[in-house]
Enzyme design. Structure first.
Site, PDB file in Angstrom:
ATOM      1  N   HIS A 151       1.144  -0.793  -0.010  1.00 49.15           N
ATOM      2  CA  HIS A 151       0.343   0.236  -0.067  1.00 49.15           C
ATOM      3  C   HIS A 151       1.154   1.340  -0.018  1.00 49.15           C
ATOM      4  CE1 HIS A 151      -4.204  -1.135  -0.210  1.00 49.15           C
ATOM      5  NE2 HIS A 151      -3.563  -2.514   1.326  1.00 49.15           N
ATOM      6  N   ASP A 173      -6.983  -0.119   6.366  1.00 51.38           N
ATOM      7  CA  ASP A 173      -7.312  -1.329   6.918  1.00 51.38           C
ATOM      8  C   ASP A 173      -6.969  -0.911   8.477  1.00 51.38           C
ATOM      9  OD1 ASP A 173      -6.958  -3.604   5.193  1.00 51.38           O
ATOM     10  OD2 ASP A 173      -4.912  -2.987   4.493  1.00 51.38           O
ATOM     11  N   ARG A 218     -10.862  -1.209   9.613  1.00 54.03           N
ATOM     12  CA  ARG A 218     -11.516  -2.193   9.165  1.00 54.03           C
ATOM     13  C   ARG A 218     -12.307  -3.356  10.539  1.00 54.03           C
ATOM     14  NH1 ARG A 218      -7.688  -6.095   6.529  1.00 54.03           N
ATOM     15  NH2 ARG A 218      -9.896  -7.627   6.429  1.00 54.03           N
ATOM     16  N   HIS A 242     -12.799  -4.488   0.588  1.00 52.51           N
ATOM     17  CA  HIS A 242     -11.584  -4.507   0.112  1.00 52.51           C
ATOM     18  C   HIS A 242     -11.145  -6.157  -0.722  1.00 52.51           C
ATOM     19  CE1 HIS A 242     -10.033  -2.720   3.883  1.00 52.51           C
ATOM     20  NE2 HIS A 242     -10.958  -2.364   4.097  1.00 52.51           N
ATOM     21  N   HIS A 254      -7.813 -10.491  -4.032  1.00 56.86           N
ATOM     22  CA  HIS A 254      -8.592  -9.797  -3.725  1.00 56.86           C
ATOM     23  C   HIS A 254      -9.756  -9.519  -4.633  1.00 56.86           C
ATOM     24  CE1 HIS A 254      -6.979  -7.351   0.275  1.00 56.86           C
ATOM     25  NE2 HIS A 254      -6.208  -8.005  -0.171  1.00 56.86           N
ATOM     26  N   ASP A 289      -0.419 -11.066  -0.397  1.00 59.75           N
ATOM     27  CA  ASP A 289      -0.342  -9.625   0.351  1.00 59.75           C
ATOM     28  C   ASP A 289       1.349  -8.989   0.724  1.00 59.75           C
ATOM     29  OD1 ASP A 289      -3.341  -8.794   0.122  1.00 59.75           O
ATOM     30  OD2 ASP A 289      -3.556  -9.505   2.405  1.00 59.75           O
TER      31      ASP A 289
END
Ligand code: DCM
Ligand code: DCM
Ligand code: DCM
Ligand code: ZN
Ligand code: ZN
Length: 271
Positions: free
Chosen positions: A6, A45, A48, A60, A126, A153
């Site tokens: 990210h 994140d 959530r 997401h 995702h 991820d």
């Protein structure tokens, strides 16, 4: 993505945005530093699992009910949950950023969601339903146990950049700078124009679905090339990583470059 993915996509976006876009988002996010996008990229994140942020949990990802590796596809009507998915979440929050009828703090919050969801939309798992996006598949990574979702991820990206030796923001900035060179004058230079082909922030569902289909196709080719059952318990730090590393590199590059162009379009209409 994990925080490395990210933060890297956000640094990459800040590399390519126009001066106007930079000024608009520095003002909106109340941050005049070089990390004005990067420092908010993982915020979604962190909320959530809070009571307040629970409603964003399904924003997401989109659970493509396809059949990898035989068939990969995404269908908005079929796959987007009642509670929302990354496709309509990106659309809704994009509309909020340019909505002059809502307060500035809410537009800033919407911008933070946009920055995060453009990133998540580029992670293959995702865009896949199988085993909760790979969360229920146990695998090995350099001898240690993880779930497959975590590998895509975080683990592949972390190994690709040579390990987590350094401060997270420094590592992400270094990787983003390397990817910016590959986009401007390197392996992605010729194809980068095609990355923006379907980009139109006024048609966010179509744009997001095009990105989702492109990403979901990688589930068949690189996530489950032999099917979901064959990967259970396998060591992925070797040959699997060799094939997956370049996929991660390209997806992070695409996400950052597209995020910059998306924010440029938003800033053009921002009053
Ligand atoms: N994460 C976080 N705070 C939480 C839960 C997760 O910062 N309360 C981070 C840790 C991982 C990332 O989210 O790096 C995983 O993101 P996702 O689970 O959306 O792929
Ligand atoms: N952070 C950092 N380096 C930066 C920006 C932020 O290490 N250049 C860290 C500080 C916080 C976290 O990231 O622990 C979240 O930052 P923020 O408060 O800016 O969202
Ligand atoms: N996730 C996903 N697809 C699902 C369920 C979860 O991509 N069907 C993602 C969201 C988080 C990670 O997997 O990045 C862990 O989700 P959770 O913490 O909700 O189990
Ligand atoms: Zn994830
Ligand atoms: Zn996320």
């Amino acid at each position: 993505w994990g925080s490395l993915g990210h933060i890297t996509t956000a640094y990459l976006a800040s590399h390519f945005v126009s001066n106007t876009t930079e000024a608009v988002f520095k003002e909106l996010l109340k941050n005049d530093n070089a990390d004005y996008l990067a420092s908010v990229a993982s915020w979604a994140d962190s909320v959530r699992y809070t009571k307040w942020g629970r409603f964003t949990k399904t924003f997401h990802f989109i659970d493509a009910h396809d059949d990898p590796p035989r068939s990969c596809n995404v269908d908005f009507e079929r796959d987007c949950k009642e509670t929302g998915c990354v496709i309509n979440a990106l659309a809704n929050y994009t509309e909020q950023v340019v909505d002059t009828a809502i307060p500035d703090w809410q537009r800033a919050q919407a911008a933070k969601f946009v920055i995060h969801f453009v990133g998540d939309l580029h992670q293959p798992l995702h865009n896949e339903d199988v085993a909760l996006g790979g969360n229920r598949i146990h695998v090995l990574w350099d001898g240690r146990g993880y779930n497959l979702h975590h590998v895509w991820d975080s683990s592949i990206a972390e190994k690709w950049i040579g390990g987590l030796h350094g401060k997270p923001y420094d590592l992400a900035l270094k990787w983003a700078n390397e990817l910016a060179v590959e986009i401007t004058d390197g392996k992605f230079t010729t194809e980068k124009e095609t990355w923006l082909k379907e980009l139109d922030y006024k048609d966010p569902i179509s744009t997001a679905m095009a990105w989702s289909r492109e990403c979901n196709a990688l589930v068949c080719t690189h996530v489950f090339p032999e099917g979901p059952k064959a990967i259970v318990g396998q060591e992925l730090g070797g040959d699997y990583f060799k094939a997956a590393g370049p996929v991660i590199e390209k997806q992070v590059a695409r996400a950052g470059y597209r995020m910059g162009a998306w924010l440029d379009q938003i800033a053009n209409d921002y009053l």
